[in-house]
Design a protein around this motif. Structure first.
Motif, PDB file in Angstrom:
ATOM      1  N   PHE A  76       6.055  -2.555  12.553  1.00 53.12           N
ATOM      2  CA  PHE A  76       7.229  -1.882  11.907  1.00 53.12           C
ATOM      3  C   PHE A  76       7.010  -0.893  10.687  1.00 53.12           C
ATOM      4  CE2 PHE A  76       6.774  -6.173  10.545  1.00 53.12           C
ATOM      5  CZ  PHE A  76       7.027  -6.108   8.985  1.00 53.12           C
ATOM      6  N   LEU A  77       5.887  -1.188  10.113  1.00 56.05           N
ATOM      7  CA  LEU A  77       5.564  -0.322   8.907  1.00 56.05           C
ATOM      8  C   LEU A  77       5.631   1.199   8.987  1.00 56.05           C
ATOM      9  CD1 LEU A  77       5.333  -1.699   6.041  1.00 56.05           C
ATOM     10  CD2 LEU A  77       2.942  -1.287   6.232  1.00 56.05           C
ATOM     11  N   LYS A  78       5.209   1.705  10.283  1.00 54.82           N
ATOM     12  CA  LYS A  78       5.001   2.940  10.236  1.00 54.82           C
ATOM     13  C   LYS A  78       6.542   3.589  10.448  1.00 54.82           C
ATOM     14  CE  LYS A  78       3.249   7.151  11.068  1.00 54.82           C
ATOM     15  NZ  LYS A  78       4.513   7.851  11.447  1.00 54.82           N
ATOM     16  N   ILE A  79       7.312   2.743  11.219  1.00 50.68           N
ATOM     17  CA  ILE A  79       8.726   3.206  11.364  1.00 50.68           C
ATOM     18  C   ILE A  79       9.414   3.056  10.091  1.00 50.68           C
ATOM     19  CG2 ILE A  79      10.754   2.431  12.719  1.00 50.68           C
ATOM     20  CD1 ILE A  79       9.006   1.842  15.156  1.00 50.68           C
ATOM     21  N   ALA A  80       9.276   2.157   9.463  1.00 51.83           N
ATOM     22  CA  ALA A  80       9.869   1.725   8.215  1.00 51.83           C
ATOM     23  C   ALA A  80       9.693   2.894   7.273  1.00 51.83           C
ATOM     24  CB  ALA A  80       9.437   0.724   7.659  1.00 51.83           C
ATOM     25  N   GLU A  81       8.459   3.479   7.279  1.00 50.55           N
ATOM     26  CA  GLU A  81       7.972   4.718   6.661  1.00 50.55           C
ATOM     27  C   GLU A  81       8.622   6.147   7.022  1.00 50.55           C
ATOM     28  OE1 GLU A  81       3.766   4.788   6.604  1.00 50.55           O
ATOM     29  OE2 GLU A  81       3.706   3.163   5.333  1.00 50.55           O
ATOM     30  N   ASP A  82       8.622   6.151   8.303  1.00 51.88           N
ATOM     31  CA  ASP A  82       9.547   7.252   8.819  1.00 51.88           C
ATOM     32  C   ASP A  82      10.749   7.169   8.310  1.00 51.88           C
ATOM     33  OD1 ASP A  82       7.175   7.903  10.043  1.00 51.88           O
ATOM     34  OD2 ASP A  82       7.502   7.430  11.864  1.00 51.88           O
ATOM     35  N   LEU A  83      11.428   6.075   8.373  1.00 53.41           N
ATOM     36  CA  LEU A  83      13.033   6.085   8.196  1.00 53.41           C
ATOM     37  C   LEU A  83      13.074   5.871   6.523  1.00 53.41           C
ATOM     38  CD1 LEU A  83      13.660   2.979  10.531  1.00 53.41           C
ATOM     39  CD2 LEU A  83      14.802   5.367  10.509  1.00 53.41           C
ATOM     40  N   ASN A  84      12.217   5.865   5.968  1.00 53.30           N
ATOM     41  CA  ASN A  84      12.246   6.022   4.193  1.00 53.30           C
ATOM     42  C   ASN A  84      12.642   4.734   3.796  1.00 53.30           C
ATOM     43  OD1 ASN A  84      11.420   8.122   2.705  1.00 53.30           O
ATOM     44  ND2 ASN A  84      13.179   9.428   3.396  1.00 53.30           N
ATOM     45  N   ASP A  90       9.193  -3.057   0.288  1.00 51.98           N
ATOM     46  CA  ASP A  90       8.296  -3.581  -0.925  1.00 51.98           C
ATOM     47  C   ASP A  90       9.247  -4.203  -1.859  1.00 51.98           C
ATOM     48  OD1 ASP A  90       6.384  -2.028   0.258  1.00 51.98           O
ATOM     49  OD2 ASP A  90       6.187  -0.468  -0.952  1.00 51.98           O
ATOM     50  N   HIS A  91      10.482  -3.616  -2.218  1.00 49.29           N
ATOM     51  CA  HIS A  91      11.548  -4.280  -3.183  1.00 49.29           C
ATOM     52  C   HIS A  91      11.619  -5.623  -2.579  1.00 49.29           C
ATOM     53  CE1 HIS A  91      13.738  -4.260  -6.800  1.00 49.29           C
ATOM     54  NE2 HIS A  91      14.979  -4.490  -6.029  1.00 49.29           N
ATOM     55  N   ILE A  92      12.111  -5.938  -1.543  1.00 47.78           N
ATOM     56  CA  ILE A  92      12.534  -7.288  -0.848  1.00 47.78           C
ATOM     57  C   ILE A  92      11.345  -8.087  -1.153  1.00 47.78           C
ATOM     58  CG2 ILE A  92      12.842  -8.415   1.267  1.00 47.78           C
ATOM     59  CD1 ILE A  92      14.383  -6.044   2.255  1.00 47.78           C
ATOM     60  N   VAL A  93      10.018  -7.629  -0.925  1.00 47.59           N
ATOM     61  CA  VAL A  93       9.084  -8.621  -1.055  1.00 47.59           C
ATOM     62  C   VAL A  93       8.893  -9.118  -2.295  1.00 47.59           C
ATOM     63  CG1 VAL A  93       6.457  -8.851  -0.852  1.00 47.59           C
ATOM     64  CG2 VAL A  93       7.754  -7.827   1.119  1.00 47.59           C
ATOM     65  N   LEU A  94       8.839  -8.165  -3.187  1.00 49.28           N
ATOM     66  CA  LEU A  94       8.866  -8.456  -4.848  1.00 49.28           C
ATOM     67  C   LEU A  94       9.757  -9.212  -5.379  1.00 49.28           C
ATOM     68  CD1 LEU A  94       7.368  -7.951  -7.302  1.00 49.28           C
ATOM     69  CD2 LEU A  94       8.809  -5.906  -7.535  1.00 49.28           C
ATOM     70  N   VAL A 116       1.269  -7.652  -4.860  1.00 43.10           N
ATOM     71  CA  VAL A 116       2.242  -7.109  -3.852  1.00 43.10           C
ATOM     72  C   VAL A 116       1.598  -5.873  -3.471  1.00 43.10           C
ATOM     73  CG1 VAL A 116       4.192  -8.524  -4.578  1.00 43.10           C
ATOM     74  CG2 VAL A 116       3.673  -5.935  -5.464  1.00 43.10           C
ATOM     75  N   ASN A 117       2.105  -5.429  -2.111  1.00 43.75           N
ATOM     76  CA  ASN A 117       1.429  -3.952  -1.808  1.00 43.75           C
ATOM     77  C   ASN A 117       2.400  -3.112  -2.010  1.00 43.75           C
ATOM     78  OD1 ASN A 117      -1.200  -4.408  -0.038  1.00 43.75           O
ATOM     79  ND2 ASN A 117       0.549  -5.968   0.619  1.00 43.75           N
ATOM     80  N   VAL A 118       2.085  -1.770  -2.524  1.00 49.29           N
ATOM     81  CA  VAL A 118       3.318  -0.889  -2.944  1.00 49.29           C
ATOM     82  C   VAL A 118       2.951   0.542  -2.099  1.00 49.29           C
ATOM     83  CG1 VAL A 118       3.939   0.612  -4.793  1.00 49.29           C
ATOM     84  CG2 VAL A 118       3.410  -1.798  -5.150  1.00 49.29           C
ATOM     85  N   SER A 119       3.751   1.040  -1.616  1.00 52.25           N
ATOM     86  CA  SER A 119       3.897   2.054  -0.736  1.00 52.25           C
ATOM     87  C   SER A 119       3.793   3.297  -1.427  1.00 52.25           C
ATOM     88  CB  SER A 119       4.968   2.098   0.454  1.00 52.25           C
ATOM     89  OG  SER A 119       6.080   2.116  -0.312  1.00 52.25           O
ATOM     90  N   SER A 120       3.296   4.444  -0.812  1.00 51.82           N
ATOM     91  CA  SER A 120       3.347   5.548  -1.663  1.00 51.82           C
ATOM     92  C   SER A 120       4.616   6.066  -2.205  1.00 51.82           C
ATOM     93  CB  SER A 120       2.586   6.753  -0.903  1.00 51.82           C
ATOM     94  OG  SER A 120       2.846   7.968  -1.343  1.00 51.82           O
ATOM     95  N   ARG A 121       5.506   6.046  -1.128  1.00 50.71           N
ATOM     96  CA  ARG A 121       6.904   6.432  -1.716  1.00 50.71           C
ATOM     97  C   ARG A 121       7.493   5.652  -2.656  1.00 50.71           C
ATOM     98  NH1 ARG A 121      10.418   9.703   1.380  1.00 50.71           N
ATOM     99  NH2 ARG A 121       8.593  10.287   2.474  1.00 50.71           N
ATOM    100  N   ARG A 122       7.121   4.448  -2.804  1.00 48.64           N
ATOM    101  CA  ARG A 122       7.501   3.631  -3.971  1.00 48.64           C
ATOM    102  C   ARG A 122       7.152   4.074  -5.234  1.00 48.64           C
ATOM    103  NH1 ARG A 122      10.906  -0.831  -5.314  1.00 48.64           N
ATOM    104  NH2 ARG A 122       9.801  -2.530  -6.103  1.00 48.64           N
ATOM    105  N   LEU A 123       5.703   4.488  -5.202  1.00 50.51           N
ATOM    106  CA  LEU A 123       4.772   4.672  -6.527  1.00 50.51           C
ATOM    107  C   LEU A 123       5.754   6.210  -7.085  1.00 50.51           C
ATOM    108  CD1 LEU A 123       2.950   3.806  -8.479  1.00 50.51           C
ATOM    109  CD2 LEU A 123       1.385   5.179  -7.216  1.00 50.51           C
TER     110      LEU A 123
END
Ligand code: C2E
Ligand code: CA
Ligand code: CA
Length: 276
Positions: A76-84, A90-94, A116-123
């Motif tokens: 699901f991560l790729k789809i989540a990235e595409d959906l922004n 990431d925030h839910i996990v934190l 925790v893993n941080v996606s590019s968009r979040r950084l």
């Protein structure tokens, strides 16, 4: 032959159509899943290679899907990235990590730093530091894992500003998947991370391949000379663990010790085996 070609074409479009529909359905499900709190946080321990003490924990997102059960991020991560919405996950996990840390503390369980893993968009999000401030994270309790490709992005300036402020909040930076892709020694000097995670593609072959072994050895040596801790990922056997310890690796993470576990299972294992 012509008819066959046509059939093949129809078969292809049908498949493509089915794929598009299923992709769209999954996308809708991901969004609904966020609203319904279906994304949960699992934990995988990391151990000090010399003393075997529990020294760190990586938080990994899972989707508790209403029909398919627990799904790993590759579903699901790729789809989540595409959906922004990767940054939302990431925030839910934190948030979950901070809540779970309080539960562990209340039980008298000393759990060390959680990564925790941080996606590019979040950084690259200008609001990130403000959000982090509002969570009142205590210095040293959280660390961010970043893949290096994040810094090849066009908005490098926002990322750099965010990084400085993240560090100022007492959150450590770790470079994830080191040894794959574009990782370079220069970025190590520039980023000054606390830790570097050696990718499991390099770690897994070290018993049989002198090349990978030499590469892992030099990564560990370089990191050490820069004062950066090393974490080996994908440590699947005790032979791997012993060799990595001899090579001077600081922390070990992998199936040889434990798979990622849900809150209850992790807590039970920690209380029974890893608590000091
Ligand atoms: P990663 O950051 O490299 O995480 C380590 C992955 O290796 C995890 O897969 C873990 O289950 C797996 N692993 C651990 N030990 C072993 C081992 O001994 N052998 C093997 N073969 N694998 C091992 P997982 O949980 O499926 O996560 C996959 C990737 O999804 C992660 O790779 C990370 O890039 C991403 N990810 C996971 N959680 C999050 C998150 O909350 N936010 C973001 N942005 N990405 C996440
Ligand atoms: Ca990671
Ligand atoms: Ca990794």
């Amino acid at each position: 032959a012509k008819a066959m070609g046509r059939n093949r074409y129809e078969f292809f479009t049908q498949n493509l159509q089915a794929e598009i529909i299923s992709h769209k359905r999954t996308a809708d499900e991901v969004l609904a899943g966020i609203d319904n709190d279906e994304f949960v946080t699992w934990y995988q321990p990391q151990f000090n290679a010399q003393t075997n003490e529990l020294t760190g924990v990586e938080a990994l997102v899972r989707w508790r899907h209403p029909h398919f059960g627990i799904l790993a991020p590759d579903r699901f991560l790729k789809i989540a990235e595409d959906l922004n919405v990767a940054a939302t996950l990431d925030h839910i996990v934190l948030q979950t990590v901070l809540k779970d840390k309080m539960r562990w503390t209340a039980m008298g369980l000393q759990v060390p730093k959680v990564s925790v893993n941080v996606s590019s968009r979040r950084l690259h999000d200008e609001g990130l530091v403000g959000t982090l401030r509002s969570l009142s994270i205590r210095p040293g309790e959280i660390s961010f894992e970043l893949v290096e490709s994040i810094f090849l992005d066009e908005h490098e300036d926002i990322a750099a500003t965010n990084l400085d402020q993240i560090k100022a909040l007492g959150i450590d930076i770790e470079i994830d998947d080191f040894g794959t892709g574009h990782t370079s020694i220069v970025s190590l000097l520039k980023l000054k991370p606390k830790r570097l995670k050696i990718d499991r593609q390099l770690v897994m072959p070290i018993l049989n391949s002198p090349q990978e072994r030499a590469l892992v050895r030099s990564i560990i040596d370089i990191a050490r000379s820069l004062g950066v801790e090393t974490v080996a990922e994908g440590v699947e056997t005790m032979q791997h663990a012993a060799l990595l310890r001899d090579l001077g690796c600081d922390l070990l993470q992998g199936y040889a010790f434990a798979r990622p576990l849900g809150f209850e299972d992790f807590t039970q294992m920690a209380l029974a085996n890893w608590a000091r």
